[in-house]
Scaffold this motif. Structure first.
Motif, PDB file in Angstrom:
ATOM      1  N   GLY A   1      -0.918  -4.197  -8.916  1.00  0.00           N
ATOM      2  CA  GLY A   1      -1.852  -5.122  -8.892  1.00  0.00           C
ATOM      3  C   GLY A   1      -2.581  -5.509  -7.773  1.00  0.00           C
ATOM      4  O   GLY A   1      -1.808  -5.002  -6.629  1.00  0.00           O
ATOM      5  N   ASP A   2      -3.407  -6.377  -7.554  1.00  0.00           N
ATOM      6  CA  ASP A   2      -3.980  -6.848  -6.461  1.00  0.00           C
ATOM      7  C   ASP A   2      -3.006  -7.323  -5.606  1.00  0.00           C
ATOM      8  O   ASP A   2      -2.657  -8.539  -6.012  1.00  0.00           O
ATOM      9  CB  ASP A   2      -5.384  -7.432  -6.532  1.00  0.00           C
TER      10      ASP A   2
ATOM     11  N   THR B   1      -3.740  -9.609  -3.171  1.00  0.00           N
ATOM     12  CA  THR B   1      -3.974 -10.762  -2.967  1.00  0.00           C
ATOM     13  C   THR B   1      -3.558 -11.828  -3.845  1.00  0.00           C
ATOM     14  O   THR B   1      -3.242 -12.939  -3.712  1.00  0.00           O
ATOM     15  CB  THR B   1      -5.742 -10.794  -3.058  1.00  0.00           C
TER      16      THR B   1
ATOM     17  N   TYR C   1      -7.978   6.182  -2.721  1.00  0.00           N
ATOM     18  CA  TYR C   1      -6.523   6.342  -2.818  1.00  0.00           C
ATOM     19  C   TYR C   1      -5.959   5.837  -4.238  1.00  0.00           C
ATOM     20  O   TYR C   1      -4.897   5.626  -4.434  1.00  0.00           O
ATOM     21  CB  TYR C   1      -5.820   5.280  -1.560  1.00  0.00           C
TER      22      TYR C   1
ATOM     23  N   TYR D   1      -8.125   1.368  -3.322  1.00  0.00           N
ATOM     24  CA  TYR D   1      -8.559   0.032  -2.544  1.00  0.00           C
ATOM     25  C   TYR D   1      -9.055  -0.902  -3.531  1.00  0.00           C
ATOM     26  O   TYR D   1     -10.062  -0.904  -4.331  1.00  0.00           O
ATOM     27  CB  TYR D   1      -9.625   0.060  -1.505  1.00  0.00           C
ATOM     28  N   ALA D   2      -9.056  -2.297  -3.575  1.00  0.00           N
ATOM     29  CA  ALA D   2      -9.398  -3.444  -4.184  1.00  0.00           C
ATOM     30  C   ALA D   2      -9.444  -4.810  -3.195  1.00  0.00           C
ATOM     31  O   ALA D   2      -8.936  -4.814  -2.457  1.00  0.00           O
ATOM     32  CB  ALA D   2      -8.627  -3.830  -5.360  1.00  0.00           C
ATOM     33  N   ASN D   3     -10.603  -5.480  -3.502  1.00  0.00           N
ATOM     34  CA  ASN D   3     -11.032  -6.603  -2.868  1.00  0.00           C
ATOM     35  C   ASN D   3     -11.598  -6.295  -1.470  1.00  0.00           C
ATOM     36  O   ASN D   3     -11.022  -6.961  -0.521  1.00  0.00           O
ATOM     37  CB  ASN D   3      -9.637  -7.356  -2.805  1.00  0.00           C
TER      38      ASN D   3
ATOM     39  N   THR E   1      -2.199  -1.208  -6.297  1.00  0.00           N
ATOM     40  CA  THR E   1      -3.006  -1.485  -7.536  1.00  0.00           C
ATOM     41  C   THR E   1      -2.564  -0.350  -8.417  1.00  0.00           C
ATOM     42  O   THR E   1      -2.773  -0.044  -9.277  1.00  0.00           O
ATOM     43  CB  THR E   1      -4.372  -1.737  -7.168  1.00  0.00           C
TER      44      THR E   1
ATOM     45  N   VAL F   1      -6.951  -2.886   4.286  1.00  0.00           N
ATOM     46  CA  VAL F   1      -8.455  -3.829   4.176  1.00  0.00           C
ATOM     47  C   VAL F   1      -7.858  -5.443   4.367  1.00  0.00           C
ATOM     48  O   VAL F   1      -6.618  -5.666   4.061  1.00  0.00           O
ATOM     49  CB  VAL F   1      -8.769  -3.554   2.735  1.00  0.00           C
TER      50      VAL F   1
ATOM     51  N   TRP G   1       0.476   4.149  -2.172  1.00  0.00           N
ATOM     52  CA  TRP G   1      -0.039   5.349  -2.816  1.00  0.00           C
ATOM     53  C   TRP G   1       0.770   6.247  -3.473  1.00  0.00           C
ATOM     54  O   TRP G   1       1.292   5.693  -4.287  1.00  0.00           O
ATOM     55  CB  TRP G   1      -0.551   6.229  -1.117  1.00  0.00           C
TER      56      TRP G   1
ATOM     57  N   PRO H   1      -6.341  -8.452   0.865  1.00  0.00           N
ATOM     58  CA  PRO H   1      -5.045  -8.261   0.709  1.00  0.00           C
ATOM     59  C   PRO H   1      -3.964  -8.309   1.746  1.00  0.00           C
ATOM     60  O   PRO H   1      -2.937  -8.884   1.625  1.00  0.00           O
ATOM     61  CB  PRO H   1      -4.802  -7.010  -0.106  1.00  0.00           C
TER      62      PRO H   1
ATOM     63  N   GLY I   1       0.636  -1.054   0.089  1.00  0.00           N
ATOM     64  CA  GLY I   1       0.017  -0.060   0.124  1.00  0.00           C
ATOM     65  C   GLY I   1       0.823   1.311   0.002  1.00  0.00           C
ATOM     66  O   GLY I   1       1.220   1.770   1.092  1.00  0.00           O
TER      67      GLY I   1
HETATM   68  C1  LIG Z   1      -3.875   4.399   3.080  1.00  0.00           C
HETATM   69  S1  LIG Z   1      -3.159   4.027   1.383  1.00  0.00           S
HETATM   70  C2  LIG Z   1      -1.153   3.882   1.464  1.00  0.00           C
HETATM   71  C3  LIG Z   1      -0.721   5.258   2.244  1.00  0.00           C
HETATM   72  C4  LIG Z   1       0.967   5.183   2.077  1.00  0.00           C
HETATM   73  N1  LIG Z   1       1.286   3.928   2.659  1.00  0.00           N
HETATM   74  C5  LIG Z   1       1.399   6.312   2.930  1.00  0.00           C
HETATM   75  O1  LIG Z   1       1.759   6.261   3.981  1.00  0.00           O
HETATM   76  O2  LIG Z   1       1.600   7.359   2.111  1.00  0.00           O
HETATM   77  C6  LIG Z   1      -3.654   2.621   1.068  1.00  0.00           C
HETATM   78  C7  LIG Z   1      -3.090   2.017  -0.350  1.00  0.00           C
HETATM   79  O3  LIG Z   1      -3.612   0.879  -0.398  1.00  0.00           O
HETATM   80  C8  LIG Z   1      -3.596   0.159  -1.669  1.00  0.00           C
HETATM   81  N2  LIG Z   1      -4.385  -1.036  -1.688  1.00  0.00           N
HETATM   82  C9  LIG Z   1      -5.824  -1.083  -1.405  1.00  0.00           C
HETATM   83  N3  LIG Z   1      -6.088  -2.283  -1.456  1.00  0.00           N
HETATM   84  C10 LIG Z   1      -4.908  -2.952  -2.406  1.00  0.00           C
HETATM   85  C11 LIG Z   1      -5.001  -4.362  -2.831  1.00  0.00           C
HETATM   86  N4  LIG Z   1      -5.950  -5.033  -2.943  1.00  0.00           N
HETATM   87  N5  LIG Z   1      -3.793  -4.417  -3.694  1.00  0.00           N
HETATM   88  C12 LIG Z   1      -2.966  -3.740  -3.711  1.00  0.00           C
HETATM   89  N6  LIG Z   1      -2.993  -2.439  -3.235  1.00  0.00           N
HETATM   90  C13 LIG Z   1      -4.034  -2.046  -2.496  1.00  0.00           C
HETATM   91  C14 LIG Z   1      -4.378   1.580  -2.369  1.00  0.00           C
HETATM   92  O4  LIG Z   1      -4.470   1.574  -3.577  1.00  0.00           O
HETATM   93  C15 LIG Z   1      -3.708   2.597  -1.613  1.00  0.00           C
HETATM   94  O5  LIG Z   1      -2.788   3.150  -2.445  1.00  0.00           O
END
Ligand SMILES: C[S@@+](CC[C@H](N)C(=O)[O-])C[C@H]1O[C@@H](n2cnc3c(N)ncnc32)[C@H](O)[C@@H]1O
Length: 249
Positions: free
Chosen positions: A158-159, A161, A124, A106-108, A102, A185, A73, A188, A71
């Motif tokens: 990608g996801d 998961t 995000y 958020y996914a999944n 991803t 979440v 971002w 993942p 994650g």
């Molecule tokens: C709260 S943000 C992360 C913030 C970052 N760590 C920071 O401190 O700046 C959550 C991230 O989780 C990613 N995310 C959520 N579900 C995901 C998944 N199933 N697979 C990959 N990334 C995922 C989102 O795309 C998002 O960028």
């Protein structure tokens, strides 16, 4: 759509921050000088997040292995990890830094993720084409630092998961010295915790951003199911009230 962010700011702080943002956007400081004076605009809570990354980095100095952020971002922590690497262990070319996301938010999500207004698919998401931009920015940081000739920062899109399991299939030699969980979440987070577990060593650090978090209950449930809070010594960050990590013993 703009990201809906977790915040605990008061109305007065919101007004104050808007004013700071306006002053930042209209800064009289020339761009090259602004780049080395960003602290002028950095609030204490943002500075505390940077200090937390440093706190974690200092814990793994004697542990071999890579750093993984689940994650990412916009990738600011990845830049911090690379730069703390350059400061603390400039010649450690083996400290690869992997960012999983991803890049579409958020996914999944599942029932375990609760009903918070911020917990929806796609929150995000980064800007279109952002992965390439982040890759370039991280390469520029690496070029600036010692051992810049050896690529150490990598993005896995990608996801999680799926990508976390696939990563270790493709790279079975990997040891994880630090895993930073911030996807918030359940599904993942559980998949990645399971994927990294056989690749940890005594001294590895697992950091969880949303442990004990009522708004995002999924991360703690995943943690309970894979490690169990009673089996580890969770420690709170020195700098942030709600961030926790444990060291594998
Ligand atoms: C709260 S943000 C992360 C913030 C970052 N760590 C920071 O401190 O700046 C959550 C991230 O989780 C990613 N995310 C959520 N579900 C995901 C998944 N199933 N697979 C990959 N990334 C995922 C989102 O795309 C998002 O960028």
């Amino acid at each position: 759509m703009a990201t809906k962010l977790q915040t605990r700011k008061t109305e007065a702080q919101a007004t104050n921050r808007e004013k700071m943002m306006e002053m930042f956007q209209n800064s009289p400081i020339p761009a090259d000088e602004l780049m080395v004076n960003l602290q002028l605009y950095t609030r204490s809570s943002v500075l505390a997040k940077m200090m937390y990354i440093k706190e974690l980095y200092e814990l793994i100095l004697e542990t071999p292995g890579v750093i993984m952020e689940f994650g990412t971002w916009w990738g600011s922590n990845l830049a911090l990890f690379e730069n703390f690497r350059a400061i603390h262990e400039p010649y450690n070319y083996s400290r690869r830094i992997y960012g999983f996301d991803t890049f579409e938010g958020y996914a999944n999500l599942s029932d375990k993720d609760g009903t918070d207004a911020l917990a929806f698919e796609g929150n995000y998401a980064t800007a279109s084409g952002y992965k390439a931009y982040l890759e370039q920015m991280l390469d520029l940081h690496e070029n600036e630092n010692v051992m810049g000739n050896m690529k150490k920062t990598f993005l896995i899109e990608g996801d999680v998961t799926k990508t976390s399991k696939q990563f270790f299939k493709d790279n079975p030699e990997t040891i994880v010295s630090l895993a930073y969980f911030d996807m918030q979440v359940y599904a993942p987070t559980k998949a990645a915790l399971e994927a990294i577990k056989p690749h940890l060593t005594k001294g590895s650090v697992i950091a969880m951003d949303e442990i004990n978090c009522p708004e995002f209950p999924g991360e703690t449930q995943a943690f309970q199911e894979v490690f169990g809070t009673a089996n580890v010594r969770l420690k709170r960050s020195k700098y942030l009230p709600d961030r926790a990590y444990f060291i594998v013993e």
